[in-house]
Motif scaffolding. Structure first.
Motif, PDB file in Angstrom:
ATOM      1  N   UNK A   1      -9.438 110.177  -9.127  1.00  0.00           N
ATOM      2  CA  UNK A   1     -10.564 110.256  -8.065  1.00  0.00           C
ATOM      3  C   UNK A   1     -10.809 109.168  -7.344  1.00  0.00           C
ATOM      4  N   UNK A   2     -11.101 108.929  -6.493  1.00  0.00           N
ATOM      5  CA  UNK A   2     -10.787 108.175  -5.139  1.00  0.00           C
ATOM      6  C   UNK A   2     -11.434 107.849  -4.396  1.00  0.00           C
ATOM      7  N   UNK A   3     -11.957 106.633  -4.101  1.00  0.00           N
ATOM      8  CA  UNK A   3     -12.987 105.593  -3.649  1.00  0.00           C
ATOM      9  C   UNK A   3     -12.530 105.014  -2.610  1.00  0.00           C
ATOM     10  N   UNK A   4     -12.089 104.872  -1.501  1.00  0.00           N
ATOM     11  CA  UNK A   4     -11.925 104.115  -0.630  1.00  0.00           C
ATOM     12  C   UNK A   4     -12.473 103.254   0.379  1.00  0.00           C
ATOM     13  N   UNK A   5     -12.680 102.036   1.037  1.00  0.00           N
ATOM     14  CA  UNK A   5     -13.669 101.006   1.484  1.00  0.00           C
ATOM     15  C   UNK A   5     -13.070 100.986   2.991  1.00  0.00           C
ATOM     16  N   UNK A   6     -13.110 101.571   4.021  1.00  0.00           N
ATOM     17  CA  UNK A   6     -12.487 101.864   5.414  1.00  0.00           C
ATOM     18  C   UNK A   6     -11.824 100.289   5.923  1.00  0.00           C
ATOM     19  N   UNK A   7     -14.450  98.999   5.944  1.00  0.00           N
ATOM     20  CA  UNK A   7     -13.242  98.233   6.424  1.00  0.00           C
ATOM     21  C   UNK A   7     -13.049  97.084   5.606  1.00  0.00           C
ATOM     22  N   UNK A   8     -13.232  97.173   4.533  1.00  0.00           N
ATOM     23  CA  UNK A   8     -12.300  96.282   3.401  1.00  0.00           C
ATOM     24  C   UNK A   8     -10.961  96.347   3.515  1.00  0.00           C
ATOM     25  N   UNK A   9     -10.976  97.054   3.518  1.00  0.00           N
ATOM     26  CA  UNK A   9      -9.446  98.098   2.847  1.00  0.00           C
ATOM     27  C   UNK A   9      -9.488  97.816   1.655  1.00  0.00           C
ATOM     28  N   UNK A  10      -9.618  98.155   0.855  1.00  0.00           N
ATOM     29  CA  UNK A  10     -10.180  97.782  -0.410  1.00  0.00           C
ATOM     30  C   UNK A  10     -10.587  99.535  -0.924  1.00  0.00           C
ATOM     31  N   UNK A  11      -9.735  99.695  -2.243  1.00  0.00           N
ATOM     32  CA  UNK A  11      -9.783 101.104  -2.925  1.00  0.00           C
ATOM     33  C   UNK A  11     -10.093 100.638  -4.761  1.00  0.00           C
ATOM     34  N   UNK A  12     -10.814 101.982  -4.545  1.00  0.00           N
ATOM     35  CA  UNK A  12     -10.137 101.925  -6.321  1.00  0.00           C
ATOM     36  C   UNK A  12     -10.214 103.505  -6.580  1.00  0.00           C
ATOM     37  N   UNK A  13      -9.638 103.619  -7.771  1.00  0.00           N
ATOM     38  CA  UNK A  13      -9.372 105.207  -7.957  1.00  0.00           C
ATOM     39  C   UNK A  13      -9.018 105.439  -9.627  1.00  0.00           C
ATOM     40  N   UNK A  14      -8.867 106.781  -9.695  1.00  0.00           N
ATOM     41  CA  UNK A  14      -8.806 106.020 -11.440  1.00  0.00           C
ATOM     42  C   UNK A  14      -7.514 107.855 -11.738  1.00  0.00           C
ATOM     43  N   UNK A  15      -6.943 108.345 -12.691  1.00  0.00           N
ATOM     44  CA  UNK A  15      -6.676 109.532 -13.062  1.00  0.00           C
ATOM     45  C   UNK A  15      -6.201 109.833 -14.107  1.00  0.00           C
ATOM     46  N   UNK A  16      -6.011 111.130 -15.014  1.00  0.00           N
ATOM     47  CA  UNK A  16      -6.024 110.906 -16.149  1.00  0.00           C
ATOM     48  C   UNK A  16      -5.119 112.467 -16.023  1.00  0.00           C
ATOM     49  N   UNK A  17      -3.718 112.185 -17.188  1.00  0.00           N
ATOM     50  CA  UNK A  17      -2.716 113.003 -16.959  1.00  0.00           C
ATOM     51  C   UNK A  17      -1.969 113.757 -18.303  1.00  0.00           C
ATOM     52  N   UNK A  18      -2.422 114.635 -18.665  1.00  0.00           N
ATOM     53  CA  UNK A  18      -2.209 115.597 -19.557  1.00  0.00           C
ATOM     54  C   UNK A  18      -0.616 116.489 -19.622  1.00  0.00           C
ATOM     55  N   UNK A  19      -0.476 116.066 -20.747  1.00  0.00           N
ATOM     56  CA  UNK A  19       0.831 117.116 -21.112  1.00  0.00           C
ATOM     57  C   UNK A  19       1.038 118.494 -22.194  1.00  0.00           C
ATOM     58  N   UNK A  20       0.512 119.294 -21.748  1.00  0.00           N
ATOM     59  CA  UNK A  20       0.258 119.947 -23.385  1.00  0.00           C
ATOM     60  C   UNK A  20       2.512 120.645 -23.000  1.00  0.00           C
ATOM     61  N   UNK A  21       3.004 120.229 -24.786  1.00  0.00           N
ATOM     62  CA  UNK A  21       4.227 120.657 -24.651  1.00  0.00           C
ATOM     63  C   UNK A  21       4.607 121.786 -24.992  1.00  0.00           C
ATOM     64  N   UNK A  22       5.721 122.108 -24.485  1.00  0.00           N
ATOM     65  CA  UNK A  22       6.399 123.889 -25.547  1.00  0.00           C
ATOM     66  C   UNK A  22       7.472 123.020 -26.258  1.00  0.00           C
ATOM     67  N   UNK A  23       8.173 124.348 -26.595  1.00  0.00           N
ATOM     68  CA  UNK A  23       9.021 124.395 -28.229  1.00  0.00           C
ATOM     69  C   UNK A  23       9.785 124.741 -27.824  1.00  0.00           C
ATOM     70  N   UNK A  24      10.992 124.053 -27.979  1.00  0.00           N
ATOM     71  CA  UNK A  24      12.205 124.031 -27.629  1.00  0.00           C
ATOM     72  C   UNK A  24      13.277 124.857 -28.619  1.00  0.00           C
ATOM     73  N   UNK A  25      14.373 125.518 -28.101  1.00  0.00           N
ATOM     74  CA  UNK A  25      15.694 126.256 -28.773  1.00  0.00           C
ATOM     75  C   UNK A  25      15.645 125.762 -29.742  1.00  0.00           C
ATOM     76  N   UNK A  26      15.843 124.563 -30.256  1.00  0.00           N
ATOM     77  CA  UNK A  26      16.154 123.812 -31.413  1.00  0.00           C
ATOM     78  C   UNK A  26      15.135 124.056 -32.781  1.00  0.00           C
ATOM     79  N   UNK A  27      14.218 124.468 -32.300  1.00  0.00           N
ATOM     80  CA  UNK A  27      12.793 124.179 -33.061  1.00  0.00           C
ATOM     81  C   UNK A  27      11.466 123.057 -33.442  1.00  0.00           C
ATOM     82  N   UNK A  28      11.949 122.355 -31.989  1.00  0.00           N
ATOM     83  CA  UNK A  28      11.439 121.063 -31.939  1.00  0.00           C
ATOM     84  C   UNK A  28       9.587 121.158 -31.023  1.00  0.00           C
ATOM     85  N   UNK A  29       9.550 120.559 -31.142  1.00  0.00           N
ATOM     86  CA  UNK A  29       7.783 120.978 -30.395  1.00  0.00           C
ATOM     87  C   UNK A  29       7.988 118.842 -29.802  1.00  0.00           C
TER      88      UNK A  29
END
Length: 343
Positions: free
Chosen positions: A194-222
């Motif tokens: 999510x991004x919000x920028x203010x052109x005249x003042x050259x100021x910006x605020x933003x946020x991000x969300x990151x989720x990673x769903x891990x899989x299983x590897x061949x060694x039996x580890x998740x």
């Protein structure tokens, strides 16, 4: 000519680079290093970026309390690259990968030090703008992404533990995840921006969300699923200099494993010593000139809570450069926005 250049860079990164991981217990970190806070590029715009990361720690905690060391020092030197292309005004596709120059664990007795190097993973990461509104004074954007991580490097590298002085027969054991170039699993990445920028003042605020769903590897580890949320504020000074401040919280779940396998004896993993909650303060300084951006940042841990005894984050320094250009053809120069902040 630009089309052939893009193809060449893509092949180079796909073969030689992979994702970054946390250098702490379990190796479960965010694989999108060097640009997790991203919107979309303009149509037919391309971006090539490369950064260097140093991660190191000699700090251990039980819960949120400092405790004695399990080893002397843990560090990595890492190169991370990304190539991205604006397919449409709303859709950007990036290919991201990296290479560990070294991942080293210095033991309390230095003769037992172990290390590895090599390629990690390949990340395919499309992003799509679901909402965009631009006025003379403000710019607003909401972008979502769905990525896929493919392991390319070693996840079962081993180190020498004993050599019989008579027969010269050697014995090896699997190295702990802290020095493996990859976890060996195929993971799904979910992303929001999510991004919000203010052109005249050259100021910006933003946020991000990151989720990673891990899989299983061949060694039996998740390895534990990962989630983080970042809040940013940035401002441009003297036309070319930008300062961005970030507060980021992250959560890593405990590792799951095949109950038929003794993880500690076989793979040097104490499953109960996995999983954490952390909060970071991340200042970043950037310099822009024409199509180039040079940036540097440091992650400063404010709070860390880990299950049982684990190495925790301490030093994390990143410096990089990115280059953007347009591929020949018509383009809408007012479409899309992008904010590149490493994490």
């Amino acid at each position: 000519m630009n089309r052939y250049f893009i193809l060449l860079i893509f092949v180079f990164y796909a073969v030689f680079y992979s994702d970054a991981q946390s250098c702490c217990s379990g190796g479960s970190g965010s694989p999108i290093a060097g640009g997790a806070s991203q919107g979309v590029l303009q149509e037919r715009q391309a971006e090539i970026s490369l950064n260097y990361q140093y991660l190191g720690t000699d700090r251990f905690k039980t819960g949120d309390v400092d405790t004695s060391k399990l080893f002397n020092y843990l560090y990595s030197h890492y190169l991370y690259g990304r190539i991205a292309y604006g397919v449409t005004p709303k859709l950007t596709l990036s290919i991201e990968s990296g290479y560990f120059l070294t991942k080293t664990e210095i033991a309390l007795h230095k003769k037992d030090t172990i290390s590895s190097r090599g390629i990690g993973d390949l990340i395919i990461f499309p992003r799509y703008t679901v909402f965009s509104k631009n006025t003379e004074r403000t710019r607003t954007e909401i972008t979502i992404g769905l990525g896929y991580k493919i392991p390319l490097g070693k996840y079962n590298d081993s180190n020498l533990v004993y050599q019989n002085p008579v027969t010269l027969k050697t014995y090896y054991t699997t190295s702990p995840p802290t020095v493996q170039p990859t976890t060996g699993s195929q993971d799904f990445i979910f992303y929001g921006f999510l991004y919000k920028g203010y052109v005249e003042s050259k100021f910006r605020v933003f946020a991000n969300l990151l989720c990673i769903k891990k899989g299983w590897n061949p060694l039996g580890q998740k390895f534990g699923d990962f989630a983080s949320i970042g809040l940013f504020a940035g401002k441009t000074f003297f036309k070319r200099w930008s300062v961005t401040l970030q507060v980021r919280g992250e959560w890593i779940d405990k590792m799951q494993y095949d109950k038929k396998i003794d993880m500690l004896a076989t793979y040097n993993i104490d499953v109960n010593s996995t999983g954490s909650k952390k909060i970071f303060f991340v200042p970043q300084l950037s310099y822009n000139k024409k199509n180039f951006t040079i940036y540097a940042l440091s992650e400063i841990p404010l709070y860390q809570y880990v299950n049982r005894v684990q190495a925790v984050s301490y030093y994390n320094l990143i410096a990089g450069i990115s280059y953007r250009f347009f591929v020949k053809g018509n383009r809408n120069i007012d479409s899309g926005c992008v904010e590149t902040i490493t994490n």
